[in-house]
Design a protein around this motif. Structure first.
Motif, short mmCIF file in Angstrom:
data_model
loop_
_atom_site.label_atom_id
_atom_site.label_comp_id
_atom_site.label_asym_id
_atom_site.label_seq_id
_atom_site.Cartn_x
_atom_site.Cartn_y
_atom_site.Cartn_z
N ARG A 110 8.79 9.00 -4.26
CA ARG A 110 8.97 9.68 -2.99
C ARG A 110 10.44 9.69 -2.56
NH1 ARG A 110 4.03 9.14 1.09
NH2 ARG A 110 4.78 11.25 1.41
N GLY B 123 0.83 -1.20 0.00
CA GLY B 123 0.00 0.00 0.00
C GLY B 123 0.86 1.25 0.00
N GLY B 124 0.37 2.30 -0.62
CA GLY B 124 1.05 3.59 -0.56
C GLY B 124 2.40 3.63 -1.24
N SER B 125 2.56 2.86 -2.30
CA SER B 125 3.87 2.86 -2.96
C SER B 125 3.97 3.89 -4.08
CB SER B 125 4.21 1.46 -3.46
OG SER B 125 3.13 0.91 -4.16
N GLY B 126 2.84 4.52 -4.42
CA GLY B 126 2.88 5.53 -5.49
C GLY B 126 2.20 5.08 -6.78
N LYS B 127 1.42 4.01 -6.71
CA LYS B 127 0.74 3.49 -7.91
C LYS B 127 -0.21 4.54 -8.51
CE LYS B 127 -0.92 -0.01 -5.44
NZ LYS B 127 -0.07 0.02 -4.23
N THR B 128 -1.13 5.03 -7.67
CA THR B 128 -2.13 5.96 -8.17
C THR B 128 -1.49 7.27 -8.64
OG1 THR B 128 -3.79 4.98 -6.72
CG2 THR B 128 -4.26 7.18 -7.58
N THR B 129 -0.57 7.78 -7.83
CA THR B 129 0.14 9.01 -8.20
C THR B 129 0.83 8.83 -9.55
OG1 THR B 129 0.46 9.43 -5.85
CG2 THR B 129 1.80 10.72 -7.36
N PRO C 120 -3.81 -2.42 -3.82
CA PRO C 120 -2.64 -2.90 -3.09
C PRO C 120 -2.79 -4.35 -2.60
CG PRO C 120 -3.91 -1.42 -1.71
CD PRO C 120 -4.60 -1.46 -3.03
N ARG D 299 10.81 12.51 -7.11
CA ARG D 299 11.16 13.09 -5.81
C ARG D 299 9.93 13.32 -4.94
NH1 ARG D 299 14.33 17.96 -8.45
NH2 ARG D 299 12.96 17.33 -10.16
N GLU D 300 10.17 13.34 -3.64
CA GLU D 300 9.12 13.74 -2.70
C GLU D 300 8.71 15.18 -3.04
OE1 GLU D 300 7.91 11.81 -0.27
OE2 GLU D 300 6.75 13.31 0.83
N ASN D 301 7.44 15.41 -3.23
CA ASN D 301 6.98 16.76 -3.59
C ASN D 301 5.56 16.96 -3.06
OD1 ASN D 301 5.98 18.38 -6.67
ND2 ASN D 301 6.73 19.30 -4.81
N LEU E 113 2.47 17.09 -5.23
CA LEU E 113 1.86 15.84 -5.70
C LEU E 113 0.81 15.35 -4.72
CD1 LEU E 113 4.93 13.88 -7.10
CD2 LEU E 113 2.83 14.37 -8.38
N ALA E 114 1.09 15.54 -3.44
CA ALA E 114 0.14 15.09 -2.41
C ALA E 114 -1.08 16.01 -2.35
CB ALA E 114 0.85 15.02 -1.05
N1 LIG Z 1 6.38 11.90 -4.98
C1 LIG Z 1 5.54 12.10 -3.95
N2 LIG Z 1 5.70 13.17 -3.13
C2 LIG Z 1 4.87 13.37 -2.07
N3 LIG Z 1 3.85 12.57 -1.76
C3 LIG Z 1 3.62 11.49 -2.55
C4 LIG Z 1 4.45 11.21 -3.69
N4 LIG Z 1 3.99 10.08 -4.27
C5 LIG Z 1 2.93 9.68 -3.54
N5 LIG Z 1 2.72 10.52 -2.51
C6 LIG Z 1 1.69 10.39 -1.46
O1 LIG Z 1 1.84 9.12 -0.86
C7 LIG Z 1 0.60 8.51 -0.61
C8 LIG Z 1 0.51 7.18 -1.35
O2 LIG Z 1 0.60 7.43 -2.75
P1 LIG Z 1 -0.38 6.69 -3.76
O3 LIG Z 1 -1.79 6.86 -3.33
O4 LIG Z 1 0.00 7.11 -5.13
O5 LIG Z 1 0.07 5.19 -3.51
P2 LIG Z 1 -0.71 3.87 -3.94
O6 LIG Z 1 0.34 2.84 -4.15
O7 LIG Z 1 -1.64 4.14 -5.03
O8 LIG Z 1 -1.53 3.57 -2.60
P3 LIG Z 1 -2.64 2.39 -2.44
O9 LIG Z 1 -1.83 1.15 -2.27
O10 LIG Z 1 -3.40 2.77 -1.21
O11 LIG Z 1 -3.46 2.38 -3.68
C9 LIG Z 1 -0.45 9.51 -1.05
O12 LIG Z 1 -0.87 10.24 0.06
C10 LIG Z 1 0.30 10.41 -2.03
O13 LIG Z 1 -0.21 11.72 -2.03
#
Ligand SMILES: Nc1ncnc2c1ncn2[C@@H]1O[C@H](COP(=O)(O)OP(=O)(O)OP(=O)(O)O)[C@@H](O)[C@H]1O
Ligand SMILES: [Mg+2]
Length: 260
Positions: free
Chosen positions: A182, A11-17, A125, A211-213, A216-217
């Motif tokens: 991130r 979870g939260g690895s950045g897939k959706t972003t 996830p 990069r962490e930004n 994006l959040a």
């Molecule tokens: N490069 C980044 N800089 C800052 N925050 C980020 C960045 N990439 C992702 N995030 C934040 O990290 C969190 C998780 O990102 P994201 O939702 O893309 O992950 P995910 O893998 O889709 O999560 P899930 O497994 O719940 O679907 C979110 O709150 C998102 O805003």
């Protein structure tokens, strides 16, 4: 049409972003992109301001309905969306015993009109039915890896699942690459994770890192991809670079048209 499953069971690895903003960056470059939100949490749909995808994708899985009528416009140039269906939540149990469930999405994707250059599938996830259906249906898999934590332990399991799907369901499945997300240049851990990724997976890791930004959040709350929300942010720059790299990492399309 390159069909790419954006997946990582963590979870939260950045897939959706990644699915949303890589899609928007590709759209900016003149590519036609379809983002398919396969996660019942519907984060990608919400990012584009779509609140309820209705039964939508559930009917694709349960009744073999086509995907094309579910396509919606978005605010991003060149990008269209198939929203998630909250009804997909129970799908693992409901359809687990049905033969062929894993390949339903593949058949639906094959029937899509060739209107898009890219289909980006935002996976939930887990390595359950939906993620496996995405891997079985797509030609490629792109793995975002969060680098703020030592997130590498689960990657071996993911690589194994990809290999199994390739052996059993989808021989033409290829790894597009792993994308470090991130990345925080100020922390040693983040740098270490990137370095370990490169040592372990070599050229399979994108040169570009995201990069962490904070922009994006913030962007989902404004229902805009980063390229529109803050076109000059580091997040927009990084996803543009990732898009350029993705275009270079061209893989042969799956199926009959495959050239080798
Ligand atoms: N490069 C980044 N800089 C800052 N925050 C980020 C960045 N990439 C992702 N995030 C934040 O990290 C969190 C998780 O990102 P994201 O939702 O893309 O992950 P995910 O893998 O889709 O999560 P899930 O497994 O719940 O679907 C979110 O709150 C998102 O805003
Ligand atoms: Mg997500």
């Amino acid at each position: 049409m390159r069909q790419i499953a954006v997946t990582n069971q963590k979870g939260g690895s950045g897939k959706t972003t990644t699915a949303v903003n890589l899609g928007a960056a590709l759209g900016e470059k003149g590519k036609r992109v379809l983002v398919l939100d396969l996660d019942p949490q519907a984060s990608a749909s919400a990012w584009f301001g779509v609140k309820d995808g209705g039964r939508g994708l559930l009917d694709v899985f349960a009744e073999g309905r086509p995907l094309a009528p579910l396509v919606q416009a978005t605010c991003a140039k060149g990008v269209e969306l198939i929203p998630a269906s909250p009804w997909l939540v129970g799908i693992e149990k409901a359809l687990a015993a049905e033969p062929g469930t894993e390949t339903i999405l593949r058949r639906a994707l094959e029937r899509l009109p060739p209107r898009w250059d890219f289909v980006l599938v935002d996976c939930p996830p887990s390595l359950g039915l939906l993620a496996v259906a995405a891997l079985a249906g797509c030609g490629e898999v792109l793995v975002p890896v969060e680098t703020r934590v030592m997130a590498l332990a689960g990657l071996a399991g993911l690589v194994q699942t990809v290999e199994r799907v390739r052996d059993r369901l989808n021989p033409s499945l290829r790894l597009t690459g792993l994308l470090a997300c991130r990345v925080d240049a100020r922390t040693r851990l983040s740098q270490d994770v990137v370095q370990t990724l490169r040592e372990r997976f070599g050229a399979d890791v994108f040169q570009t890192v995201i990069r962490e930004n904070v922009r994006l959040a913030e962007a989902p709350s404004f229902a805009k991809p980063i390229t529109i929300y803050d076109a000059r942010s580091s997040g927009a720059e990084d996803y543009r670079n990732a898009a350029a790299e993705l275009l270079k990492r061209d893989k042969p399309p799956q199926g009959k048209q495959r050239k080798r």
